[in-house]
Structure formats: structure tokens, C-alpha cells
Design an enzyme around this catalytic site. Structure first.
Site, short mmCIF file in Angstrom:
data_model
loop_
_atom_site.label_atom_id
_atom_site.label_comp_id
_atom_site.label_asym_id
_atom_site.label_seq_id
_atom_site.Cartn_x
_atom_site.Cartn_y
_atom_site.Cartn_z
CE LYS A 132 -33.59 20.37 -24.21
NZ LYS A 132 -32.90 19.12 -23.87
CG HIS A 133 -37.64 22.77 -21.79
ND1 HIS A 133 -38.83 22.92 -22.43
CD2 HIS A 133 -37.14 21.57 -22.19
CE1 HIS A 133 -39.06 21.87 -23.20
NE2 HIS A 133 -38.05 21.03 -23.07
CG ASN A 142 -34.83 28.09 -4.84
OD1 ASN A 142 -34.90 29.29 -4.73
ND2 ASN A 142 -35.45 27.25 -4.01
CG HIS A 170 -39.63 32.62 -10.95
ND1 HIS A 170 -39.54 31.25 -10.85
CD2 HIS A 170 -39.14 33.12 -9.79
CE1 HIS A 170 -39.05 30.94 -9.67
NE2 HIS A 170 -38.79 32.05 -9.00
#
Length: 393
Positions: free
Chosen positions: A66-67, A232, A393
Site C-alpha cells: 500500500k502506497h 525510517n 525513498h
């Protein structure tokens, strides 16, 4: 096919949108549906995760995304009767294949977060896996292949719009990856580190230096999961599946608490009071899952008070008291914890201990490593310094 046009980007106002290859053809084939920008981000990240889990463990693997972070990840170990019940597959008449078991574990660990997920499977999607997928709220699935029966089942989902993507399992990307932010191109070498390397467990600074084979497997699952989780991040794993993932937190202790609370919820769902909740007939799966989470949590009165419980239950259940929860959570042992970077303070270990953590793998390198080690020794926790950071990221 070198290019695939998309309806829009992350948001409807972000047009035009597409994915394309600068060289060669796309390694994916859309067999059904019309995946969007975020769907494809989830699909390609989750595929990498399950591919690496399969390589590291030699077991079929699945992930629920999810996302652009995993809500769950697991390998295909058999399910106990308790897990079959709390994952709501005890009514499935067919024998669960290893890939179906992996998916059920990945989806079931955090059903609230997995709602509307994108699924990745390391192995061919078979009929029983498709049958389970069909009844869950999900945006799509990516796998190296699908049986004809599985395809037929999935093409009936969401009025024929369910996203089904086949990926070439032999595809390997270029060693350099790029992305643009604010018109500026970023470039870096792909993160190709192998996380099943025994050398990751060569530096064990704690008094307890014993890692069982199952603990090493589960810590490897944690580290590979973290490799594809927005930082994180920390990941609690038990018996071949992630049971609590904390993603994208600015503070590591908040991350450890978030994931620990999810691990506690997973364990509490196995409490007899929870397993025997008297749900009304025909309750929707999402309403049932939400009700369980509320019942377990601190706002249980929202589903237990007079006038509210009748919407969910045949009769008013007894509450799960704070002391009952404390005693039940204290029985959870053998949990593994991975972190994508070092733990800066011992408070993370204190929180992890409350959720049954006995094995830890983390990068090390904090100026307070001594305090972290001391806290581990306090609880006889075995901890390895991997000297590997896994920021994503």
C-alpha cells in the site's frame, strides 16, 4: 511494448502520465484491467521484494503493498488452524498451495493496512490463490504467470476491471537507476546487496550469541522487507511472516512503537475472546476487520456500548480487559526485529521486548551502541550488527 499510457499520475490533476523503457521493451504485460501510476509503483517494488524473498529462503513468497510500502510480507509455510481462522480462510475447501499460504499470511497480518492493496507473488498464481484474492478488497496482482483457471477467476473480480500483471521473471534492470525531483535528475547504483549473506551475522556484540535457523530466516525476511519499505522503518517477523511493519516515521522509536503495536494486534487476534466474537450473519469483511481492531484497542466501547454492539454482534461480548491483553501479549515469544538503520537508544529495545522480541538485526553505529547492547543483555536478546543500512525513498 516500449510504453504504457496511464490515466493519470499520483493524482488526477497530474497528466499526462506513462511508463516507458528508454531501451528494450517493458518487462510486464497487463492481462486485465488498467493499472495506474501508484499501482505500478506498488507492483514493481513488491515484485522485487518477493523475488528476493524467494531467492533467500527457497520458499514461495508474497507481499501486500500500500502506497509504496509493504503492509505484509511472508513466505509459504503451512498455516495452523488458529492462523486459518484469524485469516478467515478456514472455509476454503481446497488445500492451500504454498503460494496461497504465503499470500494469506502476507494479507492477514495487518488486514486494516492491506485493505485495497496491490499483491505480488513470487510464483505462478494458481486457482486457490485467485479464489482467495477474488474476495478481498484489492487493486491488483503481479506474478510471473497465472494458470488459465486463475486468470478466469481474477477477470471476474471488480466487474472485470481487476488489474492482473504478468512480469518476466528473467528481467534484470540496468545497474544505474535514475529519477527526477523538481526537474533535477538523481542517479545512483541500484541497491543490489544480498541480505541472505551469513556474514551479516558475524558481528554479535550481545552476551547471547545464539540465533536459531528459524531466527536467521525470519531476520532475513525482515531485512528484505525493510529494503522495500519507506524509511525510517522497522519490521517484526515471526514464523516466516511480517507481523508488524512501521514505515516512513521520522523518529525510530515512533517507528518501533507503531510496528510493535501492529505485532501486538496480530497476536491479540489469536486470543480466545477475539476468535469467538459472535459476529452477526452477513457482516462485511471490512466491517468485521475494523470491528476486531476497535475491540482489541483502547476505544472498544465504540463497538461494545448499548446501541452500538447490535450492529456487529449477535449478543454483547465481554470486553478484553487491559490485564487480559497484558497477560496474553506476555506469552508471545521468539519474535525477530529488523531495522533499516541503527537504533540510537535503548528505548527501542525496551519497546521491542514488550512484543516478545528475542532476536534483532540492525546496522549498528550509534554513539549509544553501548546502551543498546546493555539493554539487549538485560533481556537476554541476541543482536547482530549487520553494518548495512537499508534506507529506501
Amino acid at each position: 511494448m516500449k510504453e504504457l499510457a496511464l490515466k493519470y499520475g499520483c493524482n488526477p490533476n497530474q497528466k499526462p502520465s506513462r511508463i516507458y523503457m528508454e531501451e528494450g521493451e517493458l518487462p510486464i504485460e497487463v492481462l486485465n484491467g488498467r493499472p495506474g501510476y501508484i499501482n505500478l509503483l506498488d507492483a514493481l517494488n513488491s515484485w522485487q521484494l518477493v523475488r528476493e524473498l524467494k531467492q533467500a529462503t527457497d520458499l514461495p513468497a508474497a507481499a501486500s503493498f500500500k502506497h509504496v510500502s509493504p503492509a505484509g510480507a511472508a513466505v509459504g509455510l503451512p498455516l495452523s488452524d488458529t492462523l486459518r481462522k484469524i485469516y478467515f480462510v478456514d472455509d476454503i475447501q481446497q488445500e492451500l498451495s504454498p503460494i496461497a499460504s504465503a499470500y494469506v499470511r502476507a494479507r492477514g497480518a495487518d488486514r486494516m493496512s492491506s485493505y485495497g492493496d496491490f499483491v505480488a507473488l513470487s510464483d505462478t498464481c494458481d486457482a486457490v490463490t485467485a479464489t482467495i484474492l477474488k474476495r478481498e478488497v484489492s487493486d491488483g496482482v503481479i506474478a510471473p504467470d497465472f494458470t488459465e483457471e486463475a486468470l478466469q477467476i481474477l477477470r471476474e473480480k471488480r466487474k472485470g476491471t481487476y488489474n492482473v500483471i504478468r512480469i518476466d521473471p528473467d528481467y534484470r534492470p540496468a545497474p544505474i537507476e535514475r529519477k527526477q525531483v523538481f526537474g533535477i535528475t538523481f542517479e545512483q547504483g541500484r541497491n543490489e546487496i544480498r541480505l541472505d549473506d551469513p556474514a551479516l551475522f558475524s558481528d554479535i556484540p550481545t552476551r547471547n550469541k545464539t540465533f536459531s535457523a528459524e531466527a536467521r530466516r525470519d531476520l532475513t525476511i525482515a531485512l528484505i522487507t525493510l529494503k522495500y519499505t519507506q524509511s525510517n522503518s522497522v519490521c517484526y517477523v515471526k514464523d516466516g511472516q511480517a507481523i508488524g511493519i512501521g514505515a516512513g516515521q521520522q523518529s525510530r522509536i515512533h517507528c518501533t512503537r507503531l510496528a510493535g503495536n501492529k505485532a501486538d494486534t496480530w497476536w491479540l487476534r489469536q486470543h480466545p475472546k477475539v476468535m469467538n466474537l459472535p459476529f452477526v450473519d452477513g457482516i462485511r469483511r471490512a466491517d468485521r476487520d475494523n470491528t476486531i481492531d476497535i475491540y482489541i484497542g483502547d476505544e472498544c466501547d465504540d463497538v461494545l456500548r448499548e446501541g452500538a454492539w447490535q450492529q456487529f454482534f449477535k449478543h454483547q461480548p465481554e470486553p478484553l480487559t487491559r490485564e487480559e491483553k497484558r497477560q496474553w501479549i506476555a506469552q508471545n515469544r521468539g519474535v525477530c526485529l529488523g531495522s533499516d538503520a541503527f537504533f540510537p537508544f535503548g528505548d527501542n529495545i525496551e519497546r521491542a521486548h514488550k512484543s516478545g522480541v528475542q532476536y534483532i538485526a540492525q546496522a549498528g553505529g550509534s554513539v549509544r551502541d553501548d546502551h543498546v547492547i546493555m539493554t539487549c543483555d538485560k533481556y537476554d536478546i541476541a543482536m547482530a550488527f549487520t553494518h548495512v543500512r537499508l534506507f529506501h525513498h
